[in-house]
Design a protein around this motif. Structure first.
Motif, PDB file in Angstrom:
ATOM      1  N   LYS A   1      -8.314  -0.644   2.047  1.00  0.00           N
ATOM      2  CA  LYS A   1      -7.813   0.711   2.226  1.00  0.00           C
ATOM      3  C   LYS A   1      -8.137   1.183   3.632  1.00  0.00           C
TER       4      LYS A   1
ATOM      5  N   TYR B   1      -4.984   7.549   1.204  1.00  0.00           N
ATOM      6  CA  TYR B   1      -4.688   6.372   0.381  1.00  0.00           C
ATOM      7  C   TYR B   1      -4.362   6.798  -1.043  1.00  0.00           C
TER       8      TYR B   1
ATOM      9  N   TYR C   1       0.458   5.453   0.872  1.00  0.00           N
ATOM     10  CA  TYR C   1      -0.319   6.569   1.385  1.00  0.00           C
ATOM     11  C   TYR C   1       0.560   7.807   1.321  1.00  0.00           C
TER      12      TYR C   1
ATOM     13  N   TYR D   1       0.849  -1.196   0.000  1.00  0.00           N
ATOM     14  CA  TYR D   1       0.000   0.000   0.000  1.00  0.00           C
ATOM     15  C   TYR D   1       0.883   1.243   0.000  1.00  0.00           C
TER      16      TYR D   1
END
Lengths: 111, 116
Positions: free
Chosen positions: B104, A46, A36, A34
């Motif tokens: 998320k 995000y 961010y 991920y």
């Protein structure tokens, strides 16, 4: 816990592509990567995530190496508003929602 | 509504005070998180709630007491804090669908806490 390492800071000229690397050599096979970003004193936002294949959305592209030990976030045409700290997360520990942030890269976009 | 709302935005408290931070989301998310962030450092995970039950406590001192009264609300009760607890406290939520790890996090703007 999956650990990530990122360069402390980077500069990029406005309008050019910003390429932000992340090393996540301990990531396990089913953990996502991920990204961010955090603009000063706001909550992280995000950007994108992926597992094995390259991903693209309206904000950025994510390139993950075949061995999944590293990835690169690409901002194709950086603007001054992209100045922020960018965090890579190497997935949550198996069976948990334990998302651990890396140290982050401070990206400064220069006019 | 894709917002996580945190109140208050700023809080100043003495070491003997009791205060609470509040976090709210109306996205139907079933996982909620507290993170602590010191200046120029990454957010550090403190607690995770899953379906209103505490599932992760990252060895946080007992002067921080989390509470999840329902699926939309998350509180952090503060008591007898120390000056070094001054930080930005961030709340986040995620959908938590079937235990998948493809999720998320949605963050609030945080509460800037100063302990005098």
């Amino acid at each position: 816990d999956a650990k990530t390492t990122q360069p402390t800071s980077m500069d990029c000229a406005e309008g050019r592509a910003a390429n932000l690397p992340c090393n996540h050599s301990t990531i396990s096979g089913n953990e996502y990567v991920y990204w961010y970003r955090q603009i000063h004193s706001q909550g992280p936002q995000y950007i994108i995530h992926g597992l094995k294949n390259n991903e693209t959305n309206e904000m950025a592209s994510l390139i993950i190496t075949e061995d999944r030990k590293s990835s690169t976030l690409i901002l194709p045409h950086a603007t001054l508003r992209d100045t922020a700290v960018y965090y890579c997360i190497g997935g949550a520990t198996s069976g948990t929602y334990k998302y651990i942030f890396g140290t982050g890269t401070r990206l400064k976009v220069l006019a | 509504d894709t917002e996580v709302t945190q109140t208050p935005k700023h809080l100043v408290m003495g070491m003997t005070n009791k205060k609470s931070l509040k976090c709210e989301q109306h996205m139907g998310h079933r996982a909620m998180y507290w993170y602590k962030q010191k200046a120029k450092k990454p957010p550090e995970l403190m607690f995770v709630y899953s379906y209103e039950k505490l599932s992760i406590n990252e060895s946080v001192p007992s002067r921080f007491s989390p509470e999840c009264p329902n699926s939309s609300l998350l509180n952090l009760h503060l008591h007898a804090l120390q000056p070094e607890d001054s930080a930005l406290y961030l709340c986040a939520s995620s959908a938590q669908i079937g235990g998948r790890r493809n999720e998320k996090l949605f963050f609030g703007s945080g509460t800037q806490l100063s302990v005098l």
